[in-house]
Design a protein around this motif. Structure first.
Motif, PDB file in Angstrom:
ATOM      1  N   ASP A   7       0.829  -1.207   0.000  1.00 41.12           N
ATOM      2  CA  ASP A   7       0.000   0.000   0.000  1.00 41.12           C
ATOM      3  C   ASP A   7       0.860   1.252   0.000  1.00 41.12           C
ATOM      4  O   ASP A   7       0.562   2.221  -0.690  1.00 41.12           O
ATOM      5  N   ILE A   8       1.930   1.245   0.791  1.00 50.96           N
ATOM      6  CA  ILE A   8       2.808   2.411   0.841  1.00 50.96           C
ATOM      7  C   ILE A   8       3.503   2.610  -0.500  1.00 50.96           C
ATOM      8  O   ILE A   8       3.624   3.723  -0.985  1.00 50.96           O
ATOM      9  N   ALA A   9       3.921   1.505  -1.125  1.00 50.76           N
ATOM     10  CA  ALA A   9       4.598   1.603  -2.412  1.00 50.76           C
ATOM     11  C   ALA A   9       3.665   2.165  -3.485  1.00 50.76           C
ATOM     12  O   ALA A   9       4.102   2.855  -4.399  1.00 50.76           O
ATOM     13  N   ASN A  10       2.362   1.888  -3.354  1.00 51.88           N
ATOM     14  CA  ASN A  10       1.391   2.326  -4.359  1.00 51.88           C
ATOM     15  C   ASN A  10       0.608   3.553  -3.917  1.00 51.88           C
ATOM     16  O   ASN A  10      -0.456   3.834  -4.451  1.00 51.88           O
ATOM     17  N   VAL A  11       1.137   4.309  -2.959  1.00 55.75           N
ATOM     18  CA  VAL A  11       0.382   5.421  -2.398  1.00 55.75           C
ATOM     19  C   VAL A  11      -0.039   6.440  -3.454  1.00 55.75           C
ATOM     20  O   VAL A  11      -1.104   7.019  -3.367  1.00 55.75           O
ATOM     21  N   GLY A  12       0.737   6.633  -4.460  1.00 57.50           N
ATOM     22  CA  GLY A  12       0.384   7.587  -5.507  1.00 57.50           C
ATOM     23  C   GLY A  12      -0.691   7.077  -6.431  1.00 57.50           C
ATOM     24  O   GLY A  12      -1.304   7.834  -7.159  1.00 57.50           O
ATOM     25  N   LYS A  13      -0.976   5.768  -6.417  1.00 55.62           N
ATOM     26  CA  LYS A  13      -1.939   5.169  -7.330  1.00 55.62           C
ATOM     27  C   LYS A  13      -3.317   4.986  -6.702  1.00 55.62           C
ATOM     28  O   LYS A  13      -4.258   4.691  -7.389  1.00 55.62           O
ATOM     29  N   ILE A  14      -3.438   5.134  -5.384  1.00 61.73           N
ATOM     30  CA  ILE A  14      -4.698   4.857  -4.703  1.00 61.73           C
ATOM     31  C   ILE A  14      -5.698   5.957  -4.996  1.00 61.73           C
ATOM     32  O   ILE A  14      -5.430   7.129  -4.803  1.00 61.73           O
ATOM     33  N   GLN A  28      -9.175   9.425   1.219  1.00 61.98           N
ATOM     34  CA  GLN A  28      -8.910   9.673   2.630  1.00 61.98           C
ATOM     35  C   GLN A  28      -7.796   8.757   3.126  1.00 61.98           C
ATOM     36  O   GLN A  28      -6.946   9.174   3.887  1.00 61.98           O
ATOM     37  N   MET A  29      -7.789   7.505   2.693  1.00 62.23           N
ATOM     38  CA  MET A  29      -6.735   6.573   3.077  1.00 62.23           C
ATOM     39  C   MET A  29      -5.411   7.020   2.477  1.00 62.23           C
ATOM     40  O   MET A  29      -4.370   6.943   3.128  1.00 62.23           O
ATOM     41  N   GLU A  30      -5.446   7.504   1.244  1.00 69.84           N
ATOM     42  CA  GLU A  30      -4.222   7.991   0.604  1.00 69.84           C
ATOM     43  C   GLU A  30      -3.637   9.164   1.394  1.00 69.84           C
ATOM     44  O   GLU A  30      -2.432   9.207   1.655  1.00 69.84           O
ATOM     45  N   GLY A  31      -4.481  10.077   1.794  1.00 69.22           N
ATOM     46  CA  GLY A  31      -4.019  11.218   2.584  1.00 69.22           C
ATOM     47  C   GLY A  31      -3.414  10.778   3.904  1.00 69.22           C
ATOM     48  O   GLY A  31      -2.386  11.303   4.342  1.00 69.22           O
ATOM     49  N   PHE A  32      -4.045   9.793   4.549  1.00 68.58           N
ATOM     50  CA  PHE A  32      -3.513   9.279   5.813  1.00 68.58           C
ATOM     51  C   PHE A  32      -2.135   8.659   5.609  1.00 68.58           C
ATOM     52  O   PHE A  32      -1.202   8.903   6.385  1.00 68.58           O
ATOM     53  N   LEU A  33      -2.009   7.856   4.556  1.00 70.03           N
ATOM     54  CA  LEU A  33      -0.709   7.216   4.298  1.00 70.03           C
ATOM     55  C   LEU A  33       0.371   8.247   3.978  1.00 70.03           C
ATOM     56  O   LEU A  33       1.516   8.123   4.417  1.00 70.03           O
ATOM     57  N   LEU A  35       0.467  11.333   5.098  1.00 70.31           N
ATOM     58  CA  LEU A  35       0.811  11.959   6.376  1.00 70.31           C
ATOM     59  C   LEU A  35       1.722  11.071   7.210  1.00 70.31           C
ATOM     60  O   LEU A  35       2.677  11.538   7.839  1.00 70.31           O
ATOM     61  N   MET A  36       1.430   9.775   7.208  1.00 71.20           N
ATOM     62  CA  MET A  36       2.244   8.841   7.977  1.00 71.20           C
ATOM     63  C   MET A  36       3.670   8.781   7.419  1.00 71.20           C
ATOM     64  O   MET A  36       4.647   8.797   8.173  1.00 71.20           O
ATOM     65  N   ILE A  37       3.817   8.759   6.105  1.00 68.42           N
ATOM     66  CA  ILE A  37       5.152   8.733   5.485  1.00 68.42           C
ATOM     67  C   ILE A  37       5.901  10.026   5.807  1.00 68.42           C
ATOM     68  O   ILE A  37       7.081  10.000   6.167  1.00 68.42           O
ATOM     69  N   ALA A  38       5.199  11.164   5.711  1.00 71.53           N
ATOM     70  CA  ALA A  38       5.839  12.449   6.021  1.00 71.53           C
ATOM     71  C   ALA A  38       6.282  12.495   7.483  1.00 71.53           C
ATOM     72  O   ALA A  38       7.366  13.012   7.797  1.00 71.53           O
TER      73      ALA A  38
END
Length: 165
Positions: A7-14, A28-33, A35-38
């Motif tokens: 999921d993290i690897a595909n964060v730009g595709k979600i 919303q899940m993409e935004g959360f991920l 934020l978590m990476i940042a």
């Protein structure tokens, strides 16, 4: 855990295409991920972020998304069960008066993520269904008194008669 890394690897595709409710949840899940990476990239090495808290939040978001998907599936299943049945649809005309349209459901589907039914060639939102079947004509119907059941009878024995006193 591999799904999480994927999921993290595909964060730009979600959630980058479409406009349904599930896509909105994916955004919303993409935004959360993101934020978590940042947060991981910018955290203080002396005061590292708690991965347990973040994973718990991610599980909660996944549960909300799953519940949303189940609700959508149940709603679509119900709308499909209406095919072939007569329904009463309520719509407002240009004067603001409620119009009742009675017709047979010929199909169902979704439009912009919302369930719709097709009645007489037109689509209506599921929320505009007032009744399955026809509503009674409230202007000509007269209320009737309910019939009281006889006392001293056993509802389990319909052949029972009242004994004479």
């Amino acid at each position: 855990m591999s799904d999480f890394i994927g999921d993290i690897a595909n964060v730009g595709k979600i959630g980058t295409t479409g406009s349904s409710k599930s896509d909105a949840m994916s955004l919303q899940m993409e935004g959360f991920l993101q934020l978590m990476i940042a947060q991981f990239q910018n955290q203080d090495p002396e005061n590292a972020a708690s991965t347990t808290d973040m994973l718990n939040q991610m599980v909660q978001m996944s549960m909300v998304q799953a519940i949303t998907n189940i609700t959508d599936a149940v709603t679509l299943n119900y709308s499909a069960s209406l095919v072939g049945k007569e329904v009463t649809i309520g719509t407002y005309d240009s004067d603001g008066k409620l119009q009742e349209i009675v017709g047979t459901v010929t199909g169902t589907g979704t439009y912009n993520g919302n369930p719709v039914v097709f009645v007489d060639g037109k689509s209506y939102s599921m929320s505009s269904i007032m009744a399955v079947g026809r509503l009674p004509d409230y202007k000509t119907e007269t209320p009737t008194d309910p019939v009281d059941p006889p006392e001293d009878t056993d509802p389990a024995d319909p052949d029972q008669t009242d004994p004479e006193p």
